[in-house]
Motif scaffolding. Structure first.
Motif, PDB file in Angstrom:
ATOM      1  N   ASP A 239       0.786  -1.233   0.000  1.00 60.12           N
ATOM      2  CA  ASP A 239       0.000   0.000   0.000  1.00 60.12           C
ATOM      3  C   ASP A 239       0.819   1.285   0.000  1.00 60.12           C
ATOM      4  OD1 ASP A 239      -2.353  -1.517   0.088  1.00 60.12           O
ATOM      5  OD2 ASP A 239      -2.128  -1.769   2.259  1.00 60.12           O
ATOM      6  N   PHE A 240       2.116   1.163   0.052  1.00 69.59           N
ATOM      7  CA  PHE A 240       2.954   2.369   0.052  1.00 69.59           C
ATOM      8  C   PHE A 240       4.362   2.049  -0.419  1.00 69.59           C
ATOM      9  CE2 PHE A 240       2.372   0.559   4.330  1.00 69.59           C
ATOM     10  CZ  PHE A 240       3.663   0.142   4.603  1.00 69.59           C
ATOM     11  N   ARG A 241       5.084   3.100  -0.783  1.00 73.90           N
ATOM     12  CA  ARG A 241       6.482   2.943  -1.193  1.00 73.90           C
ATOM     13  C   ARG A 241       7.234   4.217  -0.877  1.00 73.90           C
ATOM     14  NH1 ARG A 241       5.563   3.097  -7.720  1.00 73.90           N
ATOM     15  NH2 ARG A 241       4.413   1.216  -7.196  1.00 73.90           N
ATOM     16  N   GLY A 242       8.540   4.160  -0.908  1.00 73.22           N
ATOM     17  CA  GLY A 242       9.311   5.360  -0.636  1.00 73.22           C
ATOM     18  C   GLY A 242      10.798   5.077  -0.681  1.00 73.22           C
ATOM     19  N   ALA A 243      11.575   6.074  -0.253  1.00 74.91           N
ATOM     20  CA  ALA A 243      13.027   5.943  -0.196  1.00 74.91           C
ATOM     21  C   ALA A 243      13.485   6.445   1.155  1.00 74.91           C
ATOM     22  CB  ALA A 243      13.670   6.743  -1.312  1.00 74.91           C
ATOM     23  N   VAL A 244      14.517   5.802   1.709  1.00 75.22           N
ATOM     24  CA  VAL A 244      15.066   6.239   2.995  1.00 75.22           C
ATOM     25  C   VAL A 244      16.569   6.450   2.822  1.00 75.22           C
ATOM     26  CG1 VAL A 244      15.311   5.720   5.450  1.00 75.22           C
ATOM     27  CG2 VAL A 244      13.311   4.860   4.204  1.00 75.22           C
ATOM     28  N   PRO A 245      17.050   7.693   2.984  1.00 76.77           N
ATOM     29  CA  PRO A 245      18.487   7.938   2.840  1.00 76.77           C
ATOM     30  C   PRO A 245      19.265   7.268   3.965  1.00 76.77           C
ATOM     31  CG  PRO A 245      17.381   9.932   3.609  1.00 76.77           C
ATOM     32  CD  PRO A 245      16.308   8.915   3.340  1.00 76.77           C
ATOM     33  N   SER A 246      20.546   7.005   3.720  1.00 73.24           N
ATOM     34  CA  SER A 246      21.359   6.397   4.766  1.00 73.24           C
ATOM     35  C   SER A 246      22.043   7.486   5.595  1.00 73.24           C
ATOM     36  CB  SER A 246      22.395   5.436   4.168  1.00 73.24           C
ATOM     37  OG  SER A 246      23.005   4.684   5.204  1.00 73.24           O
ATOM     38  N   TYR A 247      22.978   7.074   6.430  1.00 73.29           N
ATOM     39  CA  TYR A 247      23.703   7.985   7.310  1.00 73.29           C
ATOM     40  C   TYR A 247      25.081   8.250   6.738  1.00 73.29           C
ATOM     41  CZ  TYR A 247      19.869   7.109  10.416  1.00 73.29           C
ATOM     42  OH  TYR A 247      18.610   7.042  10.945  1.00 73.29           O
ATOM     43  N   LYS A 248      25.594   9.458   6.980  1.00 68.02           N
ATOM     44  CA  LYS A 248      26.896   9.818   6.417  1.00 68.02           C
ATOM     45  C   LYS A 248      28.011   9.208   7.278  1.00 68.02           C
ATOM     46  CE  LYS A 248      29.064  13.365   3.780  1.00 68.02           C
ATOM     47  NZ  LYS A 248      29.183  12.332   2.747  1.00 68.02           N
ATOM     48  N   GLN A 271      10.522  -8.191  15.856  1.00 72.07           N
ATOM     49  CA  GLN A 271      10.117  -7.503  17.094  1.00 72.07           C
ATOM     50  C   GLN A 271       8.725  -6.911  16.953  1.00 72.07           C
ATOM     51  OE1 GLN A 271      13.804  -5.018  17.476  1.00 72.07           O
ATOM     52  NE2 GLN A 271      13.641  -5.595  19.640  1.00 72.07           N
ATOM     53  N   ASP A 272       8.395  -6.466  15.729  1.00 73.85           N
ATOM     54  CA  ASP A 272       7.077  -5.885  15.491  1.00 73.85           C
ATOM     55  C   ASP A 272       6.650  -6.143  14.042  1.00 73.85           C
ATOM     56  OD1 ASP A 272       4.760  -4.510  15.315  1.00 73.85           O
ATOM     57  OD2 ASP A 272       5.589  -2.551  15.872  1.00 73.85           O
ATOM     58  N   PRO A 273       6.027  -7.304  13.804  1.00 80.94           N
ATOM     59  CA  PRO A 273       5.635  -7.661  12.434  1.00 80.94           C
ATOM     60  C   PRO A 273       4.672  -6.659  11.794  1.00 80.94           C
ATOM     61  CG  PRO A 273       5.501  -9.571  13.898  1.00 80.94           C
ATOM     62  CD  PRO A 273       5.729  -8.378  14.772  1.00 80.94           C
ATOM     63  N   SER A 274       3.981  -5.867  12.616  1.00 80.45           N
ATOM     64  CA  SER A 274       3.052  -4.888  12.034  1.00 80.45           C
ATOM     65  C   SER A 274       3.806  -3.782  11.291  1.00 80.45           C
ATOM     66  CB  SER A 274       2.142  -4.288  13.117  1.00 80.45           C
ATOM     67  OG  SER A 274       2.863  -3.365  13.913  1.00 80.45           O
ATOM     68  N   SER A 275       5.140  -3.741  11.445  1.00 79.64           N
ATOM     69  CA  SER A 275       5.956  -2.771  10.685  1.00 79.64           C
ATOM     70  C   SER A 275       5.768  -2.943   9.182  1.00 79.64           C
ATOM     71  CB  SER A 275       7.441  -2.956  10.994  1.00 79.64           C
ATOM     72  OG  SER A 275       7.678  -2.928  12.373  1.00 79.64           O
ATOM     73  N   LEU A 276       5.398  -4.150   8.772  1.00 81.38           N
ATOM     74  CA  LEU A 276       5.239  -4.388   7.336  1.00 81.38           C
ATOM     75  C   LEU A 276       3.982  -3.736   6.769  1.00 81.38           C
ATOM     76  CD1 LEU A 276       6.328  -8.141   7.262  1.00 81.38           C
ATOM     77  CD2 LEU A 276       7.526  -6.250   6.159  1.00 81.38           C
ATOM     78  N   GLN A 277       3.052  -3.414   7.652  1.00 78.97           N
ATOM     79  CA  GLN A 277       1.808  -2.794   7.166  1.00 78.97           C
ATOM     80  C   GLN A 277       1.709  -1.306   7.498  1.00 78.97           C
ATOM     81  OE1 GLN A 277       0.842  -5.958   9.180  1.00 78.97           O
ATOM     82  NE2 GLN A 277       1.396  -6.950   7.262  1.00 78.97           N
ATOM     83  N   ASP A 278       2.674  -0.815   8.276  1.00 82.02           N
ATOM     84  CA  ASP A 278       2.585   0.550   8.792  1.00 82.02           C
ATOM     85  C   ASP A 278       3.785   1.343   8.261  1.00 82.02           C
ATOM     86  OD1 ASP A 278       3.133   2.796  10.471  1.00 82.02           O
ATOM     87  OD2 ASP A 278       1.898   1.916  12.055  1.00 82.02           O
ATOM     88  N   GLN A 279       3.517   2.306   7.389  1.00 79.56           N
ATOM     89  CA  GLN A 279       4.611   2.991   6.703  1.00 79.56           C
ATOM     90  C   GLN A 279       5.568   3.688   7.665  1.00 79.56           C
ATOM     91  OE1 GLN A 279       3.446   5.663   3.534  1.00 79.56           O
ATOM     92  NE2 GLN A 279       5.494   5.601   2.655  1.00 79.56           N
TER      93      GLN A 279
END
Ligand code: ATP
Length: 319
Positions: A239-248, A271-279
């Motif tokens: 249901d969603f997509r995006g990009a996450v930058p890394s750390y310098k 630890q929290d399987p609901s992470s897959l459904q929650d952006q």
């Protein structure tokens, strides 16, 4: 359960003592234990999570050394078996001056390729919250059948399946066979992670645009990730997509960064399987994984560079 069970090869990389040389020019080599699935298991354990490794080693000094490394790092080695006849796999690896990695494998066959269906620790696999694997174990029988069977056991027991193809072209008879076999189990995975190189290899298109990545998406998937080195990663869920930058960070050696990323992400997901459904939760988990990958890129080798949770959180807080 929060157990991550990782299936596949564990081996020793022999890495030149000096940088930027070809294998032939290298004056000497040091042992660097690795194998992507083993690295992932150790990454999870280093972060404080439950992890187990399933695979076959040679009944030789190197094999016993590797099993000890698993145990010393808190990884359950109850799925490790030893082959009396074949040696533990070796790979000579160098980063040449032109930036290309050069591999030379000793697998004729190596013990990891000889794991059989009957040798699987079924009870251990059934306890997995996530069952993780690559594609090197798909190359040759009998390991290929053992791999497919282990996936079935895990899935039936309710585990999420996680797949990082970890393409090593030199190990396959042909590029076509690599592509076909890697994709033959594509539809079973809940979570798939590819690098930019693997995305191009599998799609035939040199681009990380969404329409290209979506060629690898399946409606059965929960999460598809494309890692982009120092750029972080792109993610695709139902249901969603995006990009996450890394750390310098100051990059020294990216070996194991992808495995650290996967281990950290799987740790957060169990630890929290609901992470897959929650952006929002998923982005937090991916930030944690990026930070774990980034730290691993700041030190030489794979296993010695894998961070603890405290180290990862410190990088995230300081950014
Ligand atoms: P591998 O190189 O281990 O086969 P990979 O190509 O997936 O696998 P990378 O993309 O190099 O691995 O790294 C995985 C993740 O680690 C990246 O998505 C990123 O989050 C982090 N990472 C790697 N290198 C760096 C870097 N130089 N700076 C910041 N983050 C990095």
């Amino acid at each position: 359960s929060e157990l991550v069970v990782s299936f596949g090869e564990m081996l020793i990389d022999f890495v030149p003592t000096v940088a930027g040389v070809s294998l032939a020019e290298a004056p000497a080599f040091v042992k660097a234990p690795g194998g992507a699935p083993a690295n992932v298991a150790i990454a999870v354990a280093r972060l404080g999570g439950g992890a187990a490794f399933v695979g076959k080693l040679g009944d030789d000094e190197f094999g016993r050394m590797l099993a000890a490394i698993l145990r010393d790092n808190g990884v359950d080695d109850g799925g490790v078996v030893f082959d009396a006849g074949a040696r533990t796999a070796l790979a000579f690896v160098t980063l040449r001056a032109d930036g290309e990695r050069e591999f030379m494998f000793y697998r004729n066959p190596s013990a990891d390729m000889l794991l059989t269906h009957a040798e699987l620790n079924v009870e251990l696999i059934k306890r997995a919250a996530v069952f993780h694997y690559g594609s090197i174990s798909l190359i040759a029988e009998p390991c290929r059948s053992a791999h497919l069977h282990a996936m079935e056991i895990a899935k039936e027991a309710g585990a999420l399946l996680s797949y990082d193809p970890n393409l090593r072209e030199a190990l396959w008879p042909s590029r076509e066979e690599a592509r076909t076999k890697i994709l033959s189990i594509w539809d079973q995975a809940d979570i798939v992670k590819v690098s930019e190189v693997e995305l191009e290899f599998l799609t035939g298109i040199d681009s990380v645009e969404d329409d290209v990545v979506m060629k690898l998406w399946r409606p059965t998937m929960k999460l598809l990730l494309v890692t982009l080195g120092d750029q972080g990663c792109k993610y695709y869920a139902r249901d969603f997509r995006g990009a996450v930058p890394s750390y310098k960070v100051q990059q020294v050696d990216t070996t194991g960064a992808g495995d650290a990323f996967v281990g950290a992400l799987l740790r957060r997901i169990v630890q929290d399987p609901s992470s897959l459904q929650d952006q929002k939760k998923l982005e937090e988990a991916i930030k944690f994984a990026n930070a774990c990958g980034a730290i691993t890129a700041t030190k030489k080798g794979a296993i010695p560079s894998l961070p603890t949770e405290v180290e990862v959180l410190k990088l995230m807080e300081s950014a």
